[in-house]
Design an enzyme around this catalytic site. Structure first.
Site, PDB file in Angstrom:
ATOM      1  N   ASP A  37     186.722 100.052  47.465  1.00 35.17           N
ATOM      2  CA  ASP A  37     187.459 100.922  46.539  1.00 35.17           C
ATOM      3  C   ASP A  37     188.633 100.142  45.946  1.00 35.17           C
ATOM      4  O   ASP A  37     189.156  99.229  46.583  1.00 35.17           O
ATOM      5  CB  ASP A  37     187.983 102.182  47.247  1.00 35.17           C
ATOM      6  CG  ASP A  37     188.118 103.360  46.290  1.00 35.17           C
ATOM      7  OD1 ASP A  37     187.334 104.331  46.404  1.00 35.17           O
ATOM      8  OD2 ASP A  37     189.017 103.317  45.407  1.00 35.17           O
ATOM      9  N   ASP A  62     188.884  95.873  42.299  1.00 33.85           N
ATOM     10  CA  ASP A  62     188.231  96.476  41.125  1.00 33.85           C
ATOM     11  C   ASP A  62     186.806  95.935  41.037  1.00 33.85           C
ATOM     12  O   ASP A  62     186.603  94.746  40.762  1.00 33.85           O
ATOM     13  CB  ASP A  62     189.039  96.096  39.874  1.00 33.85           C
ATOM     14  CG  ASP A  62     188.442  96.668  38.596  1.00 33.85           C
ATOM     15  OD1 ASP A  62     187.289  97.158  38.609  1.00 33.85           O
ATOM     16  OD2 ASP A  62     189.145  96.603  37.565  1.00 33.85           O
ATOM     17  N   ASN A  88     178.492 103.819  43.499  1.00 31.64           N
ATOM     18  CA  ASN A  88     179.042 105.174  43.377  1.00 31.64           C
ATOM     19  C   ASN A  88     180.334 105.241  42.570  1.00 31.64           C
ATOM     20  O   ASN A  88     180.574 106.231  41.879  1.00 31.64           O
ATOM     21  CB  ASN A  88     179.283 105.731  44.798  1.00 31.64           C
ATOM     22  CG  ASN A  88     180.162 106.961  44.778  1.00 31.64           C
ATOM     23  OD1 ASN A  88     179.714 108.051  44.443  1.00 31.64           O
ATOM     24  ND2 ASN A  88     181.434 106.789  45.122  1.00 31.64           N
ATOM     25  N   TYR A 154     181.400 108.232  28.586  1.00 30.36           N
ATOM     26  CA  TYR A 154     180.816 108.546  29.900  1.00 30.36           C
ATOM     27  C   TYR A 154     179.317 108.786  29.773  1.00 30.36           C
ATOM     28  O   TYR A 154     178.523 108.285  30.576  1.00 30.36           O
ATOM     29  CB  TYR A 154     181.518 109.788  30.473  1.00 30.36           C
ATOM     30  CG  TYR A 154     181.122 110.149  31.896  1.00 30.36           C
ATOM     31  CD1 TYR A 154     181.741 109.552  32.992  1.00 30.36           C
ATOM     32  CD2 TYR A 154     180.149 111.121  32.149  1.00 30.36           C
ATOM     33  CE1 TYR A 154     181.399 109.903  34.295  1.00 30.36           C
ATOM     34  CE2 TYR A 154     179.796 111.470  33.442  1.00 30.36           C
ATOM     35  CZ  TYR A 154     180.428 110.855  34.512  1.00 30.36           C
ATOM     36  OH  TYR A 154     180.086 111.202  35.796  1.00 30.36           O
ATOM     37  N   LYS A 158     176.467 106.580  31.602  1.00 31.96           N
ATOM     38  CA  LYS A 158     175.576 107.155  32.617  1.00 31.96           C
ATOM     39  C   LYS A 158     174.104 107.128  32.169  1.00 31.96           C
ATOM     40  O   LYS A 158     173.213 107.012  33.003  1.00 31.96           O
ATOM     41  CB  LYS A 158     176.027 108.574  32.977  1.00 31.96           C
ATOM     42  CG  LYS A 158     177.368 108.623  33.735  1.00 31.96           C
ATOM     43  CD  LYS A 158     177.287 107.914  35.087  1.00 31.96           C
ATOM     44  CE  LYS A 158     178.547 108.113  35.924  1.00 31.96           C
ATOM     45  NZ  LYS A 158     178.467 107.455  37.248  1.00 31.96           N
TER      46      LYS A 158
HETATM   47  N1  NAD Z   1     182.687 114.885  40.705  1.00 32.16           N
HETATM   48  C1  NAD Z   1     181.767 115.221  39.813  1.00 32.16           C
HETATM   49  O1  NAD Z   1     181.744 116.359  39.311  1.00 32.16           O
HETATM   50  C2  NAD Z   1     180.703 114.229  39.390  1.00 32.16           C
HETATM   51  C3  NAD Z   1     179.673 114.678  38.561  1.00 32.16           C
HETATM   52  C4  NAD Z   1     178.687 113.797  38.150  1.00 32.16           C
HETATM   53  C5  NAD Z   1     178.743 112.478  38.557  1.00 32.16           C
HETATM   54  N2  NAD Z   1     179.743 112.053  39.370  1.00 32.16           N
HETATM   55  C6  NAD Z   1     179.758 110.630  39.742  1.00 32.16           C
HETATM   56  O2  NAD Z   1     179.921 110.485  41.138  1.00 32.16           O
HETATM   57  C7  NAD Z   1     180.539 109.229  41.410  1.00 32.16           C
HETATM   58  C8  NAD Z   1     181.662 109.430  42.416  1.00 32.16           C
HETATM   59  O3  NAD Z   1     182.677 110.200  41.861  1.00 32.16           O
HETATM   60  P1  NAD Z   1     183.559 111.270  42.659  1.00 32.16           P
HETATM   61  O4  NAD Z   1     183.376 112.552  41.978  1.00 32.16           O
HETATM   62  O5  NAD Z   1     183.336 111.154  44.103  1.00 32.16           O
HETATM   63  O6  NAD Z   1     185.027 110.769  42.229  1.00 32.16           O
HETATM   64  P2  NAD Z   1     186.335 110.345  43.031  1.00 32.16           P
HETATM   65  O7  NAD Z   1     187.333 110.045  41.963  1.00 32.16           O
HETATM   66  O8  NAD Z   1     186.671 111.334  44.079  1.00 32.16           O
HETATM   67  O9  NAD Z   1     185.896 108.977  43.739  1.00 32.16           O
HETATM   68  C9  NAD Z   1     185.653 107.817  42.976  1.00 32.16           C
HETATM   69  C10 NAD Z   1     186.256 106.613  43.689  1.00 32.16           C
HETATM   70  O10 NAD Z   1     185.970 105.452  42.903  1.00 32.16           O
HETATM   71  C11 NAD Z   1     187.100 104.614  42.948  1.00 32.16           C
HETATM   72  N3  NAD Z   1     187.117 103.716  41.805  1.00 32.16           N
HETATM   73  C12 NAD Z   1     187.325 104.047  40.502  1.00 32.16           C
HETATM   74  N4  NAD Z   1     187.311 102.942  39.751  1.00 32.16           N
HETATM   75  C13 NAD Z   1     187.084 101.892  40.584  1.00 32.16           C
HETATM   76  C14 NAD Z   1     186.962 100.505  40.393  1.00 32.16           C
HETATM   77  N5  NAD Z   1     187.098  99.944  39.186  1.00 32.16           N
HETATM   78  N6  NAD Z   1     186.725  99.717  41.469  1.00 32.16           N
HETATM   79  C15 NAD Z   1     186.614 100.259  42.703  1.00 32.16           C
HETATM   80  N7  NAD Z   1     186.718 101.588  42.941  1.00 32.16           N
HETATM   81  C16 NAD Z   1     186.949 102.398  41.886  1.00 32.16           C
HETATM   82  C17 NAD Z   1     188.291 105.579  42.931  1.00 32.16           C
HETATM   83  O11 NAD Z   1     189.478 104.950  43.414  1.00 32.16           O
HETATM   84  C18 NAD Z   1     187.788 106.694  43.826  1.00 32.16           C
HETATM   85  O12 NAD Z   1     188.177 106.492  45.182  1.00 32.16           O
HETATM   86  C19 NAD Z   1     180.987 108.673  40.052  1.00 32.16           C
HETATM   87  O13 NAD Z   1     180.077 107.678  39.624  1.00 32.16           O
HETATM   88  C20 NAD Z   1     180.928 109.872  39.141  1.00 32.16           C
HETATM   89  O14 NAD Z   1     180.710 109.528  37.786  1.00 32.16           O
HETATM   90  C21 NAD Z   1     180.741 112.895  39.794  1.00 32.16           C
END
Ligand code: NAD
Length: 255
Positions: A37, A62, A88, A154, A158
């Site tokens: 992360d 990153d 993820n 986005y 995706k």
């Molecule tokens: N939450 C939703 O409603 C939802 C819906 C559809 C898809 N998603 C997808 O699920 C995945 C996880 O998202 P989430 O909802 O758990 O979000 P979240 O923000 O809770 O977790 C995402 C994590 O990714 C980390 N991150 C972001 N950019 C980064 C980088 N450049 N390098 C390393 N780490 C990085 C953040 O610090 C965070 O801890 C994502 O790909 C998101 O697009 C989420």
């Protein structure tokens, strides 16, 4: 259960939300998890895992940076386990159409959501090929399939991950490497806050109208409800599932 014993699985974005829950479930089932992360919340997840008797290593950085990718894959290889990967980590955009998406937003979203999974995939494949197989799960979104779930950046990122998933599945399936995509609807995580940059997301900017609940999704999911299908796809129980785009959204995409 210890069906992931002897495996090392990289989970990006594992400091929060879906990634954190996936990391916890994989560790419970015997995997050594590389908790990657950009945020040091990864350390807290590693403590949760090791405190419960599991194995995990934090990798802070990153994941859209090639140097960070190389270091975290080296750390995973050094554990000696069979490699798995969950792409993820991701960020949202500002729900803006193309006319109002600036270069910075476009490039940041594409870099983190699409280029980073490519960099990670490219880095793990030689190790998986040498080991005779492996499994990759990519996190897509309803916006991997539909045009009305987010903004232009986005949605394009995706949809791009859908293409990366199918191509990887088709190209390396004969080498016993599987690649599948999970497409969540709305999930209760921190994504709306971790994605904010200097251009803060404005809740008054039509955001409520575009959230899944308002678009006909029955409810938002918990991160645990996403982790289950991700863990299944990584497991040998999914040995003939390859190139699948699987909505995990309570039926939203079916409407
Ligand atoms: N939450 C939703 O409603 C939802 C819906 C559809 C898809 N998603 C997808 O699920 C995945 C996880 O998202 P989430 O909802 O758990 O979000 P979240 O923000 O809770 O977790 C995402 C994590 O990714 C980390 N991150 C972001 N950019 C980064 C980088 N450049 N390098 C390393 N780490 C990085 C953040 O610090 C965070 O801890 C994502 O790909 C998101 O697009 C989420």
């Amino acid at each position: 259960m210890s069906d992931f014993a002897g495996q090392t699985i990289i989970v990006t974005g594992a400091g929060s939300g879906i990634g954190r829950s996936t990391a916890l479930q994989l560790a419970e089932r015997g995997a050594h998890v590389i908790v990657a992360d950009i945020s040091d919340t990864a350390h807290g997840v590693v403590e949760e895992i090791t405190g419960a008797g599991g194995q995990a290593t934090a990798a802070i950085g990153d994941i859209s940076d090639q140097g960070v990718v190389d270091k975290l894959v080296d750390a995973a290889v050094a554990t000696g386990g069979r490699l798995g990967l969950v792409n993820n980590a991701g960020i949202m955009d500002q729900f803006a159409g193309a006319a109002t998406t600036d270069d910075v937003q476009w490039e940041r979203c594409l870099r983190i959501n699409l280029t980073a999974p490519f960099l990670l995939t490219r880095a793990v494949l030689p190790h998986m090929l040498a080991a005779g197989g492996g499994a990759i799960v990519n996190l897509g979104s309803a916006a991997s399939i539909r045009g009305a779930a987010a903004g232009a950046a986005y949605t394009a990122s995706k949809h791009g991950v859908t293409g990366l998933t199918k191509n990887t599945a088709y190209t390396y399936g004969r080498e016993n490497i599987r690649c599948n995509l999970v497409a969540p609807g709305g999930v209760e995580t921190n994504i709306m806050t971790t994605s904010a940059t200097d251009t803060e997301i404005d809740p008054a900017n039509g955001l409520a109208a575009i959230t899944p609940i308002h678009q006909g999704a029955i409810r938002n999911a918990t991160p645990e409800e996403l982790a289950g299908p991700i863990v299944f796809l990584l497991s040998d129980a999914a040995s003939d599932v390859n190139g699948a785009i699987i909505p995990v959204d309570g039926g939203w995409a079916a409407g």
